[in-house]
Design a protein around this motif. Structure first.
Motif, mmCIF file in Angstrom:
data_model
loop_
_atom_site.group_PDB
_atom_site.id
_atom_site.type_symbol
_atom_site.label_atom_id
_atom_site.label_comp_id
_atom_site.label_asym_id
_atom_site.label_seq_id
_atom_site.Cartn_x
_atom_site.Cartn_y
_atom_site.Cartn_z
ATOM 1 N N ALA A 397 0.898 -1.246 -0.122
ATOM 2 C CA ALA A 397 -0.140 -0.025 0.029
ATOM 3 C C ALA A 397 1.128 1.236 0.090
ATOM 4 O O ALA A 397 2.017 1.437 0.969
ATOM 5 C CB ALA A 397 -1.032 -0.004 1.006
ATOM 6 N N GLY A 398 0.639 2.223 -0.864
ATOM 7 C CA GLY A 398 1.420 3.664 -0.903
ATOM 8 C C GLY A 398 2.201 3.551 -2.042
ATOM 9 O O GLY A 398 2.724 4.403 -2.422
ATOM 10 N N SER A 399 2.319 2.337 -2.516
ATOM 11 C CA SER A 399 3.325 2.351 -3.965
ATOM 12 C C SER A 399 2.828 3.028 -5.054
ATOM 13 O O SER A 399 3.660 3.677 -5.868
ATOM 14 C CB SER A 399 3.666 0.727 -4.239
ATOM 15 O OG SER A 399 4.183 0.128 -3.092
ATOM 16 N N ASP A 400 1.592 3.129 -5.304
ATOM 17 C CA ASP A 400 0.767 3.819 -6.584
ATOM 18 C C ASP A 400 -0.316 4.421 -5.977
ATOM 19 O O ASP A 400 -1.424 3.702 -5.671
ATOM 20 C CB ASP A 400 0.747 2.974 -7.410
ATOM 21 C CG ASP A 400 0.297 3.397 -8.714
ATOM 22 O OD1 ASP A 400 -0.570 4.514 -8.888
ATOM 23 O OD2 ASP A 400 0.706 3.203 -9.868
ATOM 24 N N PRO A 401 -0.681 5.690 -5.888
ATOM 25 C CA PRO A 401 -1.890 6.218 -5.400
ATOM 26 C C PRO A 401 -3.003 5.938 -6.198
ATOM 27 O O PRO A 401 -4.231 5.745 -5.560
ATOM 28 C CB PRO A 401 -1.552 7.779 -5.619
ATOM 29 C CG PRO A 401 -0.625 7.950 -6.283
ATOM 30 C CD PRO A 401 0.226 6.776 -6.118
ATOM 31 N N VAL A 402 -3.042 5.725 -7.530
ATOM 32 C CA VAL A 402 -4.156 5.177 -8.357
ATOM 33 C C VAL A 402 -4.430 3.721 -8.014
ATOM 34 O O VAL A 402 -5.642 3.648 -7.889
ATOM 35 C CB VAL A 402 -3.723 5.240 -9.927
ATOM 36 C CG1 VAL A 402 -4.852 4.909 -10.737
ATOM 37 C CG2 VAL A 402 -3.353 6.519 -10.113
ATOM 38 N N ILE A 403 -3.472 2.835 -8.004
ATOM 39 C CA ILE A 403 -4.049 1.580 -7.489
ATOM 40 C C ILE A 403 -4.454 1.438 -5.991
ATOM 41 O O ILE A 403 -5.436 1.042 -5.778
ATOM 42 C CB ILE A 403 -2.858 0.534 -7.558
ATOM 43 C CG1 ILE A 403 -2.216 0.517 -8.860
ATOM 44 C CG2 ILE A 403 -2.978 -0.608 -7.019
ATOM 45 C CD1 ILE A 403 -0.912 -0.233 -9.069
ATOM 46 N N ASP A 404 -4.064 2.352 -5.136
ATOM 47 C CA ASP A 404 -4.440 2.459 -3.722
ATOM 48 C C ASP A 404 -5.868 2.843 -4.048
ATOM 49 O O ASP A 404 -6.984 2.436 -3.164
ATOM 50 C CB ASP A 404 -3.868 3.407 -2.933
ATOM 51 C CG ASP A 404 -2.427 2.911 -2.586
ATOM 52 O OD1 ASP A 404 -2.121 1.552 -2.568
ATOM 53 O OD2 ASP A 404 -1.627 3.680 -2.220
#
Length: 440
Positions: A397-404
């Motif tokens: 979590a937090g690696s990619d805001p869109v995926i989050d």
């Protein structure tokens, strides 16, 4: 009212011919029948009747002409036909729809299948009519209410649009068609059941479609055990019925289940007539037959109604490159793909949104609505690309805001696609906006 009934009765009487050309059976074999004495009287596509010496009657169609004989394909296995049996040519036979057919189940010849008498209309229509002149057709019309959230918003259906419904067997195709029949805004619904299993007809009418859907529907059915001539005729006859209501100024919803069985029936007839097989066994004329059927639907000319059409296609193993799917996908104004994986996890309709397209967009939505649709697609696409990592626990979590954001809204978006929407399109977009409110 009495005069209308008298006109229908006159139309029935007018169909009784005093004289008919008669020939004799010369040969039977290879699935076809050769008849002599008719070469200068019969035309390609004429209906015929074969009278066996035992008194049994066979329906047939002229599929080939030679100076010495005509070639016939029978509506059923020609067991009992013998040399010298009489062959009567009935001529080109169309179908004469009538407003009283609404709420009825008929066969491709306009005969009742529901056990009640039926009268033909006052004017016969050709089975293979030309579409309205291209330069005189109206543009696609207003967005239609469908009763389903996904088609009210992400995959809009507009008046006069033609879409394909691509699915394997058992993925919910018939149930989705029934929802269209009950929920899409239209004056009349015409349903072509081509090559359906016989036991399913009554179940479709009484349980799947129900009284609500049947009250504004005409069903044209040809079961899987019937001849390819009858199954192919089913799609043509149903389209002719839809054209009758369109020309009367009504908005028509046309549902065909399925174009694949129509193409298979045409393949059998064309091969019997001597046309060589081509792509995966389909003769070259298959593409034209499918496109000609699809072109008859769509927006009508000024003063007429429209035919909004949904053509279902059976795709074995989700192969979207098989010939029928490939031909139809390039002809229509959008395609909806039902995915078996989605169906197996229990979400219906099992629409694969990322592989589905409505060519009514962006015109069918406002700029704000198009922005919502684009954002929903972007999030679903992000989740789809990362799903394997998410399910395996490899995504941090937090690696990619869109995926989050996609992970947060995915359950709600997935549920939204499955939602039956009793409210109007505006309410559906309000619900979608609420789901996406906290996303980038």
């Amino acid at each position: 009212m009495a005069s209308a009934g008298l006109e229908r009765l006159r139309a029935e009487i007018a169909e009784i011919a005093a004289l008919r050309p008669v020939g004799r059976v010369l040969a039977v074999g290879g699935g076809t029948i050769e008849a002599g004495g008719l070469s200068v009287r019969a035309c390609l596509g004429d209906r015929a009747q074969i009278r066996c010496s035992a008194g049994k009657l066979f329906g047939a169609e002229v599929i080939g002409l030679r100076p010495e004989a005509v070639t016939l394909l029978a509506d059923c296995a020609p067991e009992g036909v013998s040399i010298g049996d009489a062959v009567e040519v009935l001529g080109q036979t169309g179908i004469a729809p009538d407003d009283s057919w609404i709420g009825r189940v008929i066969d491709p010849f306009g005969r009742p299948l529901d056990g009640r008498p039926i009268l033909r209309g006052t004017a016969e229509r050709p089975l293979r009519a030309d579409p309205p002149p291209a330069a005189q057709r109206r543009r696609l019309g207003a967005r239609l209410e469908t009763g389903q959230a996904v088609f009210n918003t992400l995959l809009p259906l507009v008046r006069g649009q033609r879409i394909g419904l691509f699915a394997g067997s058992g993925v919910g195709k018939s149930s989705l068609l029934a929802k269209f029949a009950r929920g899409v805004a239209a004056d009349v619904v015409v349903i072509a059941l081509v090559g359906e299993r016989g036991r399913e007809l009554r179940e479709f009418v009484e349980k799947v479609l129900g009284p609500e859907g049947m009250a504004r529907s005409v069903i044209v059915a040809a079961t899987s055990d019937q001849s390819p001539l009858v199954r192919r005729r089913c799609a043509w006859a149903a389209m002719a019925v839809a054209e009758h209501f369109r020309d009367a100024g009504r908005q028509v919803l046309f549902l065909a289940d399925s174009v694949t069985r129509f193409a298979e029936a045409h393949r059998e007839v064309a091969l019997a007539a001597g046309e060589p097989p081509s792509l995966r066994g389909y003769p070259p004329s298959t593409a034209h037959q499918i496109m000609a059927l699809a072109e008859r639907s769509g927006p009508g000319p000024e003063g007429a109604g429209d035919i909004t059409a949904v053509f279902s296609v059976l795709v074995a193993g989700s192969d979207m490159e098989e010939p029928v799917a490939d031909i139809l996908r390039g002809t229509l104004d959008g395609h909806v793909i039902l995915d078996r994986t989605i169906a197996e996890r229990g979400r219906f309709p099992a629409v694969d949104l990322l592989r589905s397209v409505s060519r009514a967009l962006p015109d069918a939505a406002s700029p704000a609505e198009n922005a919502l649709i684009a954002r929903a697609r972007r999030l679903l696409g992000a989740y789809d690309r990362a799903e394997l990592m998410i399910q395996a626990g490899l995504y941090a979590a937090g690696s990619d805001p869109v995926i989050d954001a996609a992970i947060r809204v995915w359950p709600a978006l997935d549920g939204f696609i499955a939602r039956d929407e009793p409210d109007d399109t505006a309410a559906s977009f309000t619900t979608l906006a609420a789901i996406l409110a906290e996303t980038p």
